[in-house]
Write an enzyme that holds these catalytic residues in place. Sequence first.
Site, mmCIF file in Angstrom:
data_model
loop_
_atom_site.group_PDB
_atom_site.id
_atom_site.type_symbol
_atom_site.label_atom_id
_atom_site.label_comp_id
_atom_site.label_asym_id
_atom_site.label_seq_id
_atom_site.Cartn_x
_atom_site.Cartn_y
_atom_site.Cartn_z
ATOM 1 N N ARG A 1 -7.432 -6.887 -10.024
ATOM 2 C CA ARG A 1 -8.238 -8.074 -10.361
ATOM 3 C C ARG A 1 -9.599 -7.607 -10.858
ATOM 4 O O ARG A 1 -9.944 -6.442 -10.736
ATOM 5 C CB ARG A 1 -8.432 -8.944 -9.114
ATOM 6 C CG ARG A 1 -9.298 -8.242 -8.093
ATOM 7 C CD ARG A 1 -9.646 -9.063 -6.876
ATOM 8 N NE ARG A 1 -10.643 -8.380 -6.067
ATOM 9 C CZ ARG A 1 -10.369 -7.457 -5.153
ATOM 10 N NH1 ARG A 1 -9.118 -7.109 -4.928
ATOM 11 N NH2 ARG A 1 -11.330 -6.855 -4.472
ATOM 12 N N LYS B 1 0.815 -1.223 0.000
ATOM 13 C CA LYS B 1 0.000 0.000 0.000
ATOM 14 C C LYS B 1 0.842 1.263 0.000
ATOM 15 O O LYS B 1 0.388 2.323 -0.432
ATOM 16 C CB LYS B 1 -0.945 -0.015 1.211
ATOM 17 C CG LYS B 1 -1.899 -1.210 1.246
ATOM 18 C CD LYS B 1 -2.635 -1.396 -0.059
ATOM 19 C CE LYS B 1 -3.376 -2.721 -0.116
ATOM 20 N NZ LYS B 1 -3.830 -3.071 -1.471
ATOM 21 N N ARG C 1 -25.567 -8.228 -3.128
ATOM 22 C CA ARG C 1 -24.864 -9.490 -2.874
ATOM 23 C C ARG C 1 -25.738 -10.315 -1.918
ATOM 24 O O ARG C 1 -26.048 -9.851 -0.818
ATOM 25 C CB ARG C 1 -23.512 -9.245 -2.214
ATOM 26 C CG ARG C 1 -22.552 -8.434 -3.069
ATOM 27 C CD ARG C 1 -21.183 -8.472 -2.461
ATOM 28 N NE ARG C 1 -20.249 -7.554 -3.107
ATOM 29 C CZ ARG C 1 -18.926 -7.641 -2.962
ATOM 30 N NH1 ARG C 1 -18.412 -8.587 -2.166
ATOM 31 N NH2 ARG C 1 -18.124 -6.791 -3.574
ATOM 32 N N HIS D 1 -17.275 5.352 -0.491
ATOM 33 C CA HIS D 1 -16.239 4.519 -1.139
ATOM 34 C C HIS D 1 -16.556 4.509 -2.631
ATOM 35 O O HIS D 1 -17.543 3.891 -3.044
ATOM 36 C CB HIS D 1 -16.283 3.109 -0.569
ATOM 37 C CG HIS D 1 -15.193 2.232 -1.087
ATOM 38 N ND1 HIS D 1 -15.274 0.860 -1.031
ATOM 39 C CD2 HIS D 1 -14.024 2.510 -1.661
ATOM 40 C CE1 HIS D 1 -14.175 0.337 -1.554
ATOM 41 N NE2 HIS D 1 -13.400 1.321 -1.937
ATOM 42 N N GLU E 1 -2.518 7.634 8.113
ATOM 43 C CA GLU E 1 -3.235 8.582 7.260
ATOM 44 C C GLU E 1 -4.182 9.411 8.120
ATOM 45 O O GLU E 1 -4.630 8.950 9.176
ATOM 46 C CB GLU E 1 -4.088 7.840 6.218
ATOM 47 C CG GLU E 1 -3.327 7.233 5.067
ATOM 48 C CD GLU E 1 -4.254 6.596 4.041
ATOM 49 O OE1 GLU E 1 -5.461 6.423 4.322
ATOM 50 O OE2 GLU E 1 -3.754 6.238 2.952
#
Length: 447
Positions: free
Chosen positions: A291, A116, A337, A208, A200
């Site tokens: 991905r 990261k 989902r 998001h 951070e």
Amino acid sequence: MFDKILIANRGEIALRIHRACHEMGIQTVAVHSTADAAAMHVRLADESVCIGPPPARESYLNVPAILSAATIAGADAIHPGYGFLSENARFAEAVEAHGFTFIGPTPQHISMMGDKIVAKQTALELGLPLVPGSPGPVDSVEEVIALGEKIGWPVLIKAVAGGGGRGMKVVNQADQAAEAFSLARAEAKAAFGNDAVYVEKYLGRPRHIEIQVLGDMHGNAVHLGERDCSLQRRHQKVLEEAPSPALNAAQRSRIGELAAAAVRKLGYRGAGTMEFLFQDGEFYFIEMNTRLQVEHPITEAITGIDLVREQIRVASGAPLGFTQKDIVFAGHAIECRINAEHPETFVPCPGRVTEYHPPGGLGVRVDSGLYTGYSMPPFYDSMVAKLIVSGTSRNECLMRLRRSLEEFAIGGIDTTISLHQRIIRQQAFIDGDYDIHWLEKLVGLKK
Ligand code: MV4
């Protein structure tokens, strides 16, 4: 173009990849554990190879077994899907070293984005906006405190080798830094085998927002718009939508172009997703996933682009079949989902599916490996279906979603269908007015 692709995955994504292959005239090889011998992706594939017993580390994570299966079957390429080995650079290297094409980014880009810190340094060089924080790993509590004083409390301690939220610790003030620092390092060590952490500025009520990008081997790269993935619980996404109800056209094109330019400069090959936090009109890059993502169908719905087909085409060396100006965003899409879990306690509930009747009709897609009589094994992820509805507007999607969830019949196991029915009744959701904490406040965090 490839003649035969081995699909190194299971469940709905294995079926999804199989479908793209068969539409392209490509033969498919399914791999399965002994627990998945009767799974739909095995039933539909042209060939199948058993790669081990149920535990994932002995089957779907078993690199020698997967490579042997590809050799036995004479596959040309391997598609990793998502999860399992999909972001494992060593697997990608082994695939290529054994003469198969890895359908995905280069091992270099996979490992770059898996760290990261390197990902953030790269993002900075590529001109992407970052959250203020430490330029690299922090090695002492004193560093954490100095940063908190400099960038302002609260701060967030994150695992360098992390992702998906594991090992994160919020520090509200200096006297909490010591405990949070040692806890974060211990959790990072346990989860990733690497205790390095970074700091951070903590954003308290972000959304998001992730941008789908696609690059080929000829220097072309495009973005396919954004997905709002803020509805999550314990870092598991529950419902995603595209486009985000929180962005206006200017914000949308700004972040999309920034992401596309970044992957172009990077020479990135394949599908990827850039994750941002969005708060008070500002974007902040947090990480990049190398991905295909679970939620890719909502992007397919609003662009009409088959992302798996593009992954396969790009991996075979073909140029992207379109430029940015050819991509038209139309309508809206929402994905639910559906998990085999109790809708209130979220306790997993594997077992035999006594009835399976998916919804249908205009703008309704169900990606699932379920069928009546299927016994869902307890060894893997609890997601059993994705319901994707699309339409000309968000309101049309809400109506279609309400109708589809009513119609969706799954008997014999608990599912989270009723959770989704509860979510879409909430005024805040109807208004598109939610952040990453909204769902956990609605349903609670306890498992
Ligand atoms: C953050 C954050 C707030 N501030 N970083 C969680 C997993 C990984 N994708 C990054 N995550 C976060 N990073 C700063 N500086 C909040 C989260 C976060 C989160 C992010 C996206 C979606 C859901 C989330 C749930 C909890 C925390």
